[in-house]
Design an enzyme around this catalytic site. Structure first.
Site, PDB file in Angstrom:
ATOM      1  CG  PHE A  61       0.026  -5.969   4.261  1.00  0.00           C
ATOM      2  CD1 PHE A  61      -0.567  -5.193   5.237  1.00  0.00           C
ATOM      3  CD2 PHE A  61      -0.756  -6.904   3.594  1.00  0.00           C
ATOM      4  CE1 PHE A  61      -1.901  -5.334   5.550  1.00  0.00           C
ATOM      5  CE2 PHE A  61      -2.097  -7.048   3.901  1.00  0.00           C
ATOM      6  CZ  PHE A  61      -2.684  -6.262   4.878  1.00  0.00           C
ATOM      7  CD  GLU A 114      -1.967   7.837   9.058  1.00  0.00           C
ATOM      8  OE1 GLU A 114      -1.483   8.584   8.185  1.00  0.00           O
ATOM      9  OE2 GLU A 114      -2.950   7.094   8.854  1.00  0.00           O
ATOM     10  CB  CYS A 141      -0.952  -0.017   1.186  1.00  0.00           C
ATOM     11  SG  CYS A 141      -1.951  -1.522   1.255  1.00  0.00           S
ATOM     12  CE  LYS A 151      -5.532   4.263   1.899  1.00  0.00           C
ATOM     13  NZ  LYS A 151      -4.640   5.440   2.083  1.00  0.00           N
ATOM     14  CG  HIS A 197      -2.015   4.453   5.209  1.00  0.00           C
ATOM     15  ND1 HIS A 197      -1.882   4.244   3.852  1.00  0.00           N
ATOM     16  CD2 HIS A 197      -2.162   3.215   5.768  1.00  0.00           C
ATOM     17  CE1 HIS A 197      -1.938   2.950   3.595  1.00  0.00           C
ATOM     18  NE2 HIS A 197      -2.115   2.305   4.741  1.00  0.00           N
ATOM     19  CG  HIS A 230      -6.443   0.725   1.206  1.00  0.00           C
ATOM     20  ND1 HIS A 230      -5.485   1.259   0.370  1.00  0.00           N
ATOM     21  CD2 HIS A 230      -5.752   0.202   2.262  1.00  0.00           C
ATOM     22  CE1 HIS A 230      -4.295   1.075   0.879  1.00  0.00           C
ATOM     23  NE2 HIS A 230      -4.424   0.437   2.033  1.00  0.00           N
TER      24      HIS A 230
END
Length: 410
Positions: A398, A313, A162, A334, A302, A339
């Protein structure tokens, strides 16, 4: 160090098949998330996604060409055409070896893999198309784009989950700074709203299951968030050396002034509770930009809508920006498009460039009961027209891979 500016934008998203439609949808507070239509998802725990809509690919590609490339490549080609037209470059006057391409994808051609595997099982190996491998490998998005536009400069394709789109943009920035190119087309693309991907992410308990209210499912920083919503699309920027852009009279959206990278070294899917990796990547981007934290007016977070990710975050943002966190804005794109995985950083960078150009900061959609651990101005309720000069975009992937970029209005 050579200065790098943004002179062209291209995008495909669940809110529109071009940049303006996407940005207008965000500013108006519309959700691009709905029931999955690409396959029968009756037996799936998650039955919603941010699909690209009203796009007949045969209007843009010959049928023979469509068979050679999976959907993520097609989205990249469409976004690249828009970005190239937007930047107004005349390739007859440019050295093609000084114009490169860095376009990544988190997963690549998963639909092609699923389709050809089915053919293999049902009809045997001789029925596999010779275009199978070229249609799915991640670097073929950059490959097709470079071929179509005759871009012979540095050509690469990050695959950092991502964080892919943001890494691609930052890497392209570095190429121009090092004088290895004058122009770069960079970003991310993704198209994996498929049976296999939805089932896989659902098995991880990563997806929202708010199936009866698709438009309210992606809710970053809200106490009732229950997972992210899978999206698809592409976001690309034309990056250009500042004097080169000025010499040809290019429109400049913003200057790209900072790029940071970091690794969590913690877990394959989860961030550490202390937010160490995000803290270091934002700090690195600020250091690279050479600016103090208080000069940042906005963070495009994010902000995936996952139970753990959002507040981690948020804590990292407060750690980096301190008391300034109470004086600037943080929002999540998002919340309206889902996403987009490897394309997320690309489309969010496109949105950030438009935000700096227009001064319009879109809201964080569906934020009805803000998590007390996410204490900041999350642009709740409606978009804002404001004075904004400097903004950051975060992307985390990830494997603990992190990226952040900073843009400044010129």
């Amino acid at each position: 160090m050579r200065r790098v500016v943004i002179s062209g934008l291209g995008g495909v998203s669940p809110l529109g098949n071009n940049v303006q439609d996407t940005f207008t949808g965000l500013v108006e507070g519309r959700s691009g998330i709905g029931p999955i239509t690409k396959f029968d998802c009756t037996d799936y725990s998650c039955r919603i996604a941010g699909e690209v809509k009203n796009l007949n690919l045969e209007d843009h590609f010959a049928r023979k060409e469509l068979r050679k490339m999976d959907t993520f490549i097609q989205y990249a080609l469409l976004a690249a055409r828009e970005a190239m037209a937007d930047c107004g470059v005349d390739m007859e006057k440019e050295d093609p070896a000084r114009f490169g391409t860095i376009i990544g994808s988190g997963i690549g051609g998963l639909p092609a893999i699923a389709e050809q595997h089915k053919i293999l099982l049902e009809k045997g190996p001789r029925r596999i198309t010779p275009f199978f491998i070229p249609s799915l490998i991640i670097n073929l998005a950059a490959g097709h784009v470079s071929i179509e536009h005759h871009l012979q400069g540095p050509n690469s394709a990050p695959a950092t989950a991502c964080a892919t789109g943001t890494h691609a943009i930052g890497d392209a920035m570095r190429v121009i700074q090092r004088n290895e190119a004058d122009m770069m087309l960079a970003g991310g693309t993704e198209a994996v709203v498929t049976e296999l991907a939805v089932a896989g992410f659902a098995a991880m308990k990563a997806l929202s299951t708010r199936n009866d209210e698709p438009g309210r499912a992606s809710r970053p920083f809200d106490v009732d968030r229950d997972g992210f919503v899978l999206g698809e699309g592409c976001g690309l920027l034309v990056l250009e050396e500042y004097q080169h852009a000025k010499a040809r009279g290019a429109k400049i959206y913003a200057e790209l002034i900072g790029y940071g990278m970091s690794g969590d070294a913690y877990h394959i899917t989860s961030p550490s509770e202390d937010g160490d990796g995000p803290i270091r990547v934002m700090t690195a981007a600020l250091k690279d930009a050479g600016i103090p934290a208080h000069e940042v007016d906005l963070v495009n977070a994010h902000g995936t809508s996952t139970p753990a990710g959002d507040h981690i975050e948020a804590g990292a943002i407060r750690n980096v920006f301190g008391d300034h966190t109470d004086r600037f804005m943080v929002h999540s794109t998002k919340s309206m498009i889902g996403h987009l995985l490897g394309a997320a950083g690309g489309i969010e960078a496109v949105v950030l460039a438009k935000t700096l150009e227009t001064g319009l900061v879109h809201q964080t959609f569906n934020l009805e009961n803000q998590d007390e651990r996410c204490r900041f101005d999350a642009v709740v309720g409606e978009s804002r027209q404001t004075s904004i000069r400097c903004a950051m975009s975060n992307s985390f992937g990830f494997g603990g891979t992190n990226a952040a970029i900073i843009m400044r209005k010129i």
